[in-house]
Write a protein that holds these residues in place. Structure first.
Motif, short mmCIF file in Angstrom:
data_model
loop_
_atom_site.label_atom_id
_atom_site.label_comp_id
_atom_site.label_asym_id
_atom_site.label_seq_id
_atom_site.Cartn_x
_atom_site.Cartn_y
_atom_site.Cartn_z
N ALA A 55 0.84 -1.20 0.00
CA ALA A 55 0.00 0.00 0.00
C ALA A 55 0.87 1.25 0.00
CB ALA A 55 -0.92 0.01 1.21
N LYS A 56 0.37 2.27 -0.66
CA LYS A 56 1.08 3.55 -0.73
C LYS A 56 0.73 4.46 0.43
CE LYS A 56 2.15 7.26 -4.01
NZ LYS A 56 1.89 7.78 -5.38
N SER A 57 -0.49 4.31 0.95
CA SER A 57 -0.94 5.13 2.08
C SER A 57 -1.96 4.34 2.87
CB SER A 57 -1.53 6.46 1.60
OG SER A 57 -2.83 6.27 1.04
N ALA A 58 -2.41 4.94 3.98
CA ALA A 58 -3.40 4.28 4.83
C ALA A 58 -4.59 5.21 5.05
CB ALA A 58 -2.78 3.91 6.17
N LEU A 59 -5.73 4.61 5.33
CA LEU A 59 -6.95 5.33 5.70
C LEU A 59 -7.43 4.79 7.04
CD1 LEU A 59 -9.28 7.34 4.81
CD2 LEU A 59 -10.52 5.27 4.13
N PHE A 60 -7.59 5.69 7.99
CA PHE A 60 -8.07 5.33 9.33
C PHE A 60 -9.45 5.96 9.50
CE2 PHE A 60 -7.42 6.35 14.13
CZ PHE A 60 -8.30 5.35 14.48
N VAL A 61 -10.48 5.11 9.53
CA VAL A 61 -11.86 5.58 9.67
C VAL A 61 -12.21 5.57 11.15
CG1 VAL A 61 -14.26 5.24 8.99
CG2 VAL A 61 -12.41 4.62 7.40
#
Length: 291
Positions: A25-31
């Protein structure tokens, strides 16, 4: 209280290390969701408890918002982190249990959503203890992640959280990558999963009868979120969402959030993770570096 205004970095955390996200992955998403309910309106202004229309903003969480947000997460197969004040858990146990039953992470968000203040240490620590007790009583959970009520913190509180077993925080606004707070002689610092103020839905979707703050529509917010996400993605950072069921659980904003999350999910190189997963990954990276 005397304030130390000597010039220095006011956050003494070490520099952020390079991050390698999982699975290429290039980046992360934290919901992340803050399930404030009525505490958003009474925690720092107790007199509002007798203003039923004012507190009904927060009452929307239990009546509609929580269920609609859990439904959306289920539809999109996303596991999120729900930061719940202890008072909310005690006041609305069935709704909070539905979050846990859906498989989401439960985070700590104080007890009554009071602003932590450094010159009132006993009160700040009591907020932590009461929050733990309520979440344990209602949900059988002792959280390992913390989001500061009213978005504030200070060194003694960070130390108290770490020594109480907390492993990460998601409150600070000073980076695009996770980092570890400075620790003490008897404890390691918390991992911080920093927040971008642009992804706090309260800023664009909440006002009140006594506030002149405008509400922003779909086109303005969605395009801003997409643009900010794309830039964070290009820089390899973490996009941390600070969402509230009493805001993003409203009809138009529910569809706005859904559209944004579907946009992110179309990419194959974004790791969508809970706070616990991100903190664990950060600690594994530290171990691999020999830290």
């Amino acid at each position: 209280m005397t304030h130390d205004l000597v010039p220095r970095p006011l956050n003494p955390a070490p520099a952020t290390p390079d991050m390698v996200w999982p699975n290429g992955a290039k980046s992360a998403l934290f919901v992340g969701f803050d399930v404030d309910a009525e505490t958003a309106w009474i925690g720092n202004n107790p007199s509002n408890v007798d203003r039923m229309v004012t507190t009904s903003h927060g009452g929307y969480d239990a009546r509609v918002g929580i269920a609609k947000i859990v439904q959306l997460m289920d539809e999109l197969a996303i596991k999120a982190t729900f930061f719940i004040p202890g008072w909310t858990a005690l006041a609305h146990p069935a709704q909070c249990e539905s979050i846990l039953k859906a498989g989401h992470e439960i985070g700590h968000h104080g007890y009554l959503h009071k602003l932590p203040e450094r010159d009132k240490l006993d009160a700040a620590f009591e907020e932590i203890d009461l929050g733990y007790e309520a979440l344990q009583k209602v949900l059988g959970v002792r959280p390992i992640g913390y989001r500061a009520p009213s978005g504030e913190n200070f060194p003694e509180l960070l130390g108290y959280l770490a020594k109480s077993g907390m492993r990460y925080s998601s409150s600070f606004r000073d980076d695009i990558l996770p980092y570890r707070h400075a620790g003490g002689a008897d404890h390691a610092g918390l991992v911080e999963i920093p927040v971008n103020f642009a992804f706090d839905d309260w800023n664009f979707g909440m006002t009140s009868r006594t506030s002149s703050r405008p509400i922003f529509g779909r086109d303005a917010v969605l395009q801003m979120w997409i643009d900010e996400f794309e830039a964070t993605h290009a820089w390899g950072g973490v996009t941390t969402l600070v969402l509230h069921p009493q805001v993003s659980g409203r009809p138009m904003r529910w569809y706005l959030l859904r559209e944004f999350l579907l946009y992110v999910q179309q990419k194959s190189d974004v790791w969508i993770a809970t706070g616990e997963q991100i903190a664990d990954h950060y600690a594994a990276q530290e171990k691999a570096r020999g830290v």
